[in-house]
Design a protein around this motif. Structure first.
Motif, mmCIF file in Angstrom:
data_model
loop_
_atom_site.group_PDB
_atom_site.id
_atom_site.type_symbol
_atom_site.label_atom_id
_atom_site.label_comp_id
_atom_site.label_asym_id
_atom_site.label_seq_id
_atom_site.Cartn_x
_atom_site.Cartn_y
_atom_site.Cartn_z
ATOM 1 N N LYS A 135 2.590 -1.396 -5.058
ATOM 2 C CA LYS A 135 4.272 -1.698 -4.988
ATOM 3 C C LYS A 135 4.434 0.255 -5.429
ATOM 4 O O LYS A 135 5.669 0.887 -4.884
ATOM 5 C CB LYS A 135 4.903 -2.373 -6.222
ATOM 6 N N ALA A 185 3.249 -2.273 3.165
ATOM 7 C CA ALA A 185 3.921 -3.923 3.401
ATOM 8 C C ALA A 185 2.092 -4.582 3.682
ATOM 9 O O ALA A 185 2.028 -5.748 3.610
ATOM 10 C CB ALA A 185 4.975 -4.006 4.214
ATOM 11 N N ALA A 186 1.348 -4.347 5.091
ATOM 12 C CA ALA A 186 1.185 -4.704 5.953
ATOM 13 C C ALA A 186 0.016 -4.626 5.100
ATOM 14 O O ALA A 186 -0.736 -5.695 5.370
ATOM 15 C CB ALA A 186 1.299 -4.089 7.559
ATOM 16 N N ARG A 193 -0.551 -6.857 -7.327
ATOM 17 C CA ARG A 193 0.574 -6.555 -6.735
ATOM 18 C C ARG A 193 2.057 -5.394 -7.064
ATOM 19 O O ARG A 193 2.744 -4.566 -6.654
ATOM 20 C CB ARG A 193 1.789 -7.838 -6.664
ATOM 21 N N LEU A 241 -6.862 -8.878 7.222
ATOM 22 C CA LEU A 241 -7.283 -9.606 6.248
ATOM 23 C C LEU A 241 -8.806 -9.952 6.534
ATOM 24 O O LEU A 241 -9.587 -10.225 5.685
ATOM 25 C CB LEU A 241 -6.569 -11.108 6.154
ATOM 26 N N SER A 266 -0.347 -4.567 1.625
ATOM 27 C CA SER A 266 -0.946 -5.431 0.262
ATOM 28 C C SER A 266 -0.262 -6.215 0.638
ATOM 29 O O SER A 266 -1.288 -7.479 -0.044
ATOM 30 C CB SER A 266 0.238 -4.702 -0.097
ATOM 31 N N THR A 267 -0.183 -7.296 2.020
ATOM 32 C CA THR A 267 0.040 -8.063 2.221
ATOM 33 C C THR A 267 -1.633 -9.145 2.060
ATOM 34 O O THR A 267 -1.877 -9.847 1.787
ATOM 35 C CB THR A 267 0.897 -8.549 3.239
ATOM 36 N N ALA A 268 -1.941 -8.042 3.602
ATOM 37 C CA ALA A 268 -3.186 -8.041 3.896
ATOM 38 C C ALA A 268 -4.529 -8.441 2.417
ATOM 39 O O ALA A 268 -4.939 -9.521 1.763
ATOM 40 C CB ALA A 268 -3.562 -7.432 4.508
ATOM 41 N N GLU A 295 -2.975 -8.365 -1.112
ATOM 42 C CA GLU A 295 -2.844 -10.198 -1.986
ATOM 43 C C GLU A 295 -3.518 -11.309 -1.602
ATOM 44 O O GLU A 295 -3.536 -12.389 -2.415
ATOM 45 C CB GLU A 295 -1.436 -10.537 -1.417
ATOM 46 N N GLY A 296 -3.784 -11.464 0.196
ATOM 47 C CA GLY A 296 -4.293 -12.333 0.371
ATOM 48 C C GLY A 296 -6.039 -12.240 -0.005
ATOM 49 O O GLY A 296 -6.429 -13.587 1.187
#
Length: 279
Positions: A191, A197-198, A187, A219, A200-202, A204-205
């Motif tokens: 950063k 963000a879209a 993470r 994802l 990195s969120t995928a 992290e999921g």
């Protein structure tokens, strides 16, 4: 310092934003920032690519790969034509690949270097599969999918680059490795690299993520690409055997013939795209 203390030390550094990149990574990041500038003219982009020999070679190779070259198209032999064919988004993905691979440039330990090489091979396969799966199954932007795949193991590459400082850090401790990489280091590195963000969120999921039905998100694209990648990440916990097509969750959204077609198509892209990324 024992292994758990080492993990804690690296995680605490990352949480504070205290992440040091090799000089070669910083140089690639400057190139990435220049290409991200909406005012970057095509002529400026071409000059930037020409100024980085590895990027120039990979751009031409990618332009001639199965992902971008029509069967009746003439081979690309220069950077200008290559940039025009692959476009800015794919060019940014190639720059990201330079950033990711440079993390392994300072690794001295042979065992760690071997892990980094396998991790990159895994990444290249996932990238090619993501590009195909995005076009054929999930219908997300294929360029975004390929970019996300290129950076989805960036936390692992960063930790490999630090492991020389902490002997035994990665020995037989994949559970702690995965937890640290996914929850803290990955993470914070994303950063620092200013990953959208879209994306990195995928990423992290991915740890413990569930496939949507039908698969339709970034994802989902990454989950499927990781499932079918023929080269596993050397840092992941041991995965169960690959399900037969008839047992796969994909049977709910496609038949065996469609799946076979997708995997056959991706195999050609994997071969040529991997060569482009590793040029």
């Amino acid at each position: 310092m024992n292994r758990l203390e080492s993990f804690g030390y690296i995680a605490a550094q990352a949480a504070r934003g205290d992440i040091t990149f090799p000089t070669s990574v910083n140089a690639a990041l400057r190139l990435q920032l220049a290409l991200d500038n909406p005012d970057c003219h095509i002529e400026d982009a071409i000059k930037l690519v020409l100024g980085e020999p590895q990027l120039a070679a990979r751009t031409v190779a990618l332009a001639n790969s199965a992902a971008f070259k029509r069967s009746d198209a003439a081979p690309i032999t220069n950077v200008r034509a290559a940039v025009m064919r692959v476009g800015y988004r794919s060019l940014q993905t190639l720059v990201a690949s330079l950033v990711v691979r440079q993390f392994g440039a300072r690794i001295a330990d042979p065992g760690l270097r071997a892990k980094a090489a396998q991790l990159w091979e895994h990444t290249a396969h996932v990238a090619a599969l993501s590009h195909v799966i995005a076009r054929r199954i999930t219908f997300v932007n294929p360029d975004t999918a390929m970019f996300a795949a290129i950076v989805h193991e960036v936390g692992g590459f960063y930790l490999l680059s630090r492991a020389d400082e902490f002997p035994g850090l990665l020995d037989d401790d994949v559970e702690h490795w995965a937890e640290l990489c996914e929850e803290v280091v990955s993470r914070e590195v994303m950063k620092k690299l200013m990953i959208p963000a879209a994306v990195s969120t995928a990423i992290e999921g991915l740890r413990g993520g569930w496939l949507s039905m039908p698969p339709s998100t970034l994802l989902d694209t990454l989950l499927l690409a990781n499932q079918f990648a023929p080269v596993a990440s050397p840092l992941a916990q041991e995965a169960p055997a690959m399900p037969r097509h008839s047992d796969s969750v994909l049977d709910f959204v496609m038949d065996d013939a469609t799946l076979d077609s997708i995997l056959l198509e991706s195999s050609d892209e994997v071969r040529t795209m991997s060569a482009a990324l590793m040029a």
